[in-house]
Design a protein around this motif. Structure first.
Motif, mmCIF file in Angstrom:
data_model
loop_
_atom_site.group_PDB
_atom_site.id
_atom_site.type_symbol
_atom_site.label_atom_id
_atom_site.label_comp_id
_atom_site.label_asym_id
_atom_site.label_seq_id
_atom_site.Cartn_x
_atom_site.Cartn_y
_atom_site.Cartn_z
ATOM 1 N N UNK A 197 -1.167 -7.916 7.507
ATOM 2 C CA UNK A 197 -1.517 -6.652 6.856
ATOM 3 C C UNK A 197 -0.703 -6.438 5.600
ATOM 4 N N UNK A 198 -1.062 -5.388 4.889
ATOM 5 C CA UNK A 198 -0.268 -5.000 3.729
ATOM 6 C C UNK A 198 1.010 -4.322 4.198
ATOM 7 N N UNK A 199 2.031 -4.358 3.363
ATOM 8 C CA UNK A 199 3.204 -3.537 3.614
ATOM 9 C C UNK A 199 2.808 -2.086 3.352
ATOM 10 N N UNK A 200 3.380 -1.183 4.098
ATOM 11 C CA UNK A 200 3.001 0.228 4.040
ATOM 12 C C UNK A 200 4.177 1.063 3.566
ATOM 13 N N UNK A 201 3.990 1.793 2.459
ATOM 14 C CA UNK A 201 5.023 2.708 1.974
ATOM 15 C C UNK A 201 4.515 4.137 2.113
ATOM 16 N N UNK A 243 -1.158 -1.321 -10.243
ATOM 17 C CA UNK A 243 -1.661 -0.583 -9.084
ATOM 18 C C UNK A 243 -3.108 -0.149 -9.304
ATOM 19 N N UNK A 244 -3.834 -0.035 -8.203
ATOM 20 C CA UNK A 244 -5.180 0.530 -8.234
ATOM 21 C C UNK A 244 -5.257 1.637 -7.189
ATOM 22 N N UNK A 245 -5.977 2.711 -7.504
ATOM 23 C CA UNK A 245 -6.143 3.817 -6.555
ATOM 24 C C UNK A 245 -7.133 3.412 -5.474
ATOM 25 N N UNK A 246 -6.857 3.816 -4.240
ATOM 26 C CA UNK A 246 -7.743 3.513 -3.122
ATOM 27 C C UNK A 246 -8.161 4.805 -2.428
ATOM 28 N N UNK A 247 -9.426 4.894 -2.057
ATOM 29 C CA UNK A 247 -9.826 6.012 -1.220
ATOM 30 C C UNK A 247 -9.589 5.634 0.245
ATOM 31 N N UNK A 248 -9.910 6.535 1.154
ATOM 32 C CA UNK A 248 -9.596 6.323 2.570
ATOM 33 C C UNK A 248 -10.219 5.042 3.115
ATOM 34 N N UNK A 249 -11.443 4.755 2.736
ATOM 35 C CA UNK A 249 -12.142 3.598 3.282
ATOM 36 C C UNK A 249 -11.442 2.300 2.931
ATOM 37 N N UNK A 250 -11.048 2.143 1.671
ATOM 38 C CA UNK A 250 -10.407 0.903 1.243
ATOM 39 C C UNK A 250 -8.948 0.827 1.705
ATOM 40 N N UNK A 282 -9.067 -0.466 5.101
ATOM 41 C CA UNK A 282 -9.379 -1.894 5.108
ATOM 42 C C UNK A 282 -8.129 -2.717 4.811
ATOM 43 N N UNK A 283 -7.265 -2.216 3.915
ATOM 44 C CA UNK A 283 -6.025 -2.917 3.592
ATOM 45 C C UNK A 283 -5.037 -2.844 4.743
ATOM 46 N N UNK A 294 0.857 -1.185 0.000
ATOM 47 C CA UNK A 294 0.000 0.000 0.000
ATOM 48 C C UNK A 294 0.893 1.235 0.000
ATOM 49 N N UNK A 295 0.887 1.975 -1.110
ATOM 50 C CA UNK A 295 1.735 3.155 -1.252
ATOM 51 C C UNK A 295 0.915 4.409 -0.977
ATOM 52 N N UNK A 296 1.344 5.177 0.027
ATOM 53 C CA UNK A 296 0.622 6.379 0.441
ATOM 54 C C UNK A 296 1.452 7.630 0.165
ATOM 55 N N UNK A 297 0.760 8.721 -0.158
ATOM 56 C CA UNK A 297 1.436 9.988 -0.426
ATOM 57 C C UNK A 297 0.901 11.050 0.515
ATOM 58 N N UNK A 298 1.817 11.904 0.960
ATOM 59 C CA UNK A 298 1.409 13.013 1.827
ATOM 60 C C UNK A 298 1.366 14.329 1.058
ATOM 61 N N UNK A 299 1.647 14.292 -0.236
ATOM 62 C CA UNK A 299 1.576 15.505 -1.058
ATOM 63 C C UNK A 299 0.195 15.624 -1.674
ATOM 64 N N UNK A 300 -0.174 16.843 -2.055
ATOM 65 C CA UNK A 300 -1.512 17.071 -2.606
ATOM 66 C C UNK A 300 -1.667 16.478 -4.001
ATOM 67 N N UNK A 301 -0.559 16.352 -4.722
ATOM 68 C CA UNK A 301 -0.627 15.812 -6.079
ATOM 69 C C UNK A 301 -0.603 14.288 -6.042
#
Length: 410
Positions: free
Chosen positions: A278-282, A150-157, A160-161, A135-142
């Protein structure tokens, strides 16, 4: 055939297991007090990861970001760059080459390496403690451009991951890759060591490689070590040492441009509320947290230089701060242990693999760098095929061309 494998790291262990399974007699020598010491710290090896890093830049802009220490594949400052100007020049040269063919070859490597890893898992009964995805997360607005798989996930999904993820800490977007995973190299290394003890291969510790191994002008080597290694003759030699390959390279491949890279990590016990798989978190492409048994293991970005020459206290402090921010309840971060792993890498990120251009019956399988763990079994199989003079599978030929020792002579 009687084969001497120099270096009992994960590369040497994998090479020895593959050769032994094919019926060769293997002697595996190691200069350290115990085999696979560096792999014990490789707690965040990724397989099939489309956001996996390489030392060389994707563009001139990416190269400059690395020099300033931004989010990039390899971080270094002016002092480190001055120590290794040849490596820096080689990085710039590779970064200026066309991007599309490099990305295509890297994608092929990811697919082949994962296939070989999973096949070894089945064939040799090797346990792989792995995440369910990345699960790759970004803290930038872009939002980042989605890559293949890859698939885009919103907060809810995303929650869940990875239920422990703190979305309120500033995460703006997330993408999930289900066919990639992060696994424990230390568990893999321990199983390989145990397997080698039971079969005809041996692991022998020698105080000095120079005194124990003598390459013969007609091919092969003479081995003078303790116990079963006393006065042995090997028909082929594989240099599979990690950082210990550097003096061999200086002697036999002096044009090879290599340097040590270091990655810091920390390990903490999971809390009682942590999910089992759980998923690995990036986070922002330069921090990766992954499950491993009862622990969570976190690795940071790669740095140019050996751990003995780097200041890692602030580096580890930043790992702790980020996990307390984004995954506060996932593990006992205040009780974490800290490590640093150093590896040898070429400037183009590919290992040195294949027959030596000048020395008969000498084969290289070293300098895997950032991807030595991920590709350990792919590279071991290719090394065994070359020793046996077998034709390399057609789909592996682009990888063989990328790793050839004689590329430094071109």
């Amino acid at each position: 055939m009687h084969v001497l494998v120099v270096g009992a790291g994960l590369t040497g262990l994998a090479t020895s297991v593959v050769l032994s399974e094919r019926g060769h007699r293997v002697i595996l020598v190691e200069a350290a007090s115990a085999p696979c010491r560096e792999a014990s710290f490789d707690v965040g090896a990724a397989s099939g990861d489309v956001r996996g890093v390489w030392p060389a830049g994707d563009s001139d802009a990416g190269f400059m970001r690395r020099m300033s220490g931004g989010d990039a594949a390899l971080h270094y400052g002016a002092k480190t760059a001055m120590r290794r100007p040849g490596f820096i020049r080689a990085l710039a040269k590779v970064g200026s080459e066309p991007l599309a063919p490099r990305l295509e070859r890297q994608a092929l490597f990811r697919r082949l390496a994962q296939t070989s890893l999973l096949a070894a898992h089945e064939q040799y009964g090797l346990p792989i403690s792995r995440s369910i995805g990345i699960l790759s997360c970004r803290t930038t607005s872009e939002a980042p451009k989605l890559l293949e798989g890859e698939i885009a996930l919103d907060e809810r999904y995303a929650l869940a991951a990875e239920p422990g993820l703190c979305w309120d800490a500033g995460i703006r977007s997330a993408a999930f890759q289900s066919d990639a995973f992060v696994f424990s190299a230390s568990l893999l290394a321990r199983t390989l060591r145990e397997r080698l003890v039971k079969d005809p291969s041996y692991i022998t510790t020698v105080s000095s490689m120079e005194r124990a191994v003598s390459l013969l002008p007609t091919g092969g080597a003479h081995v003078q070590g303790p116990g079963h290694c006393r006065d042995q003759k090997a028909q082929a030699v594989v240099i599979a040492a990690g950082l210990g390959a550097d003096p061999w390279l200086k002697t036999y491949l002096p044009n090879a441009v290599v340097a040590p890279l270091t990655r810091g990590s920390m390990t903490a016990l999971k809390t009682g509320t942590s999910p089992v798989t759980p998923a690995a978190l990036r986070i922002d492409d330069d921090l990766l947290a992954a499950p491993s048994g009862e622990h969570f293991r976190v690795v940071g970005p790669w740095l140019l230089g050996h751990r003995s020459e780097l200041e890692l206290d602030d580096y580890h402090r930043r790992l702790w701060q980020r996990m307390m921010t984004y995954f506060p309840n996932g593990a006992d971060w205040n009780g974490a242990r800290y490590y640093a792993q150093s590896v040898l890498s070429t400037a183009d990120g590919w290992p040195i693999l294949g027959p030596d251009p000048a020395v008969p019956d000498l084969f290289w399988n070293c300098a895997g760098g950032m991807h030595g763990t991920e590709g350990a079994f792919l590279f071991a199989e290719m090394t065994a095929d070359l020793i046996e003079k077998k034709a390399i599978a057609q789909e592996r030929l682009p990888i063989l061309d990328a790793v050839r020792p004689d590329r430094f002579l071109r």
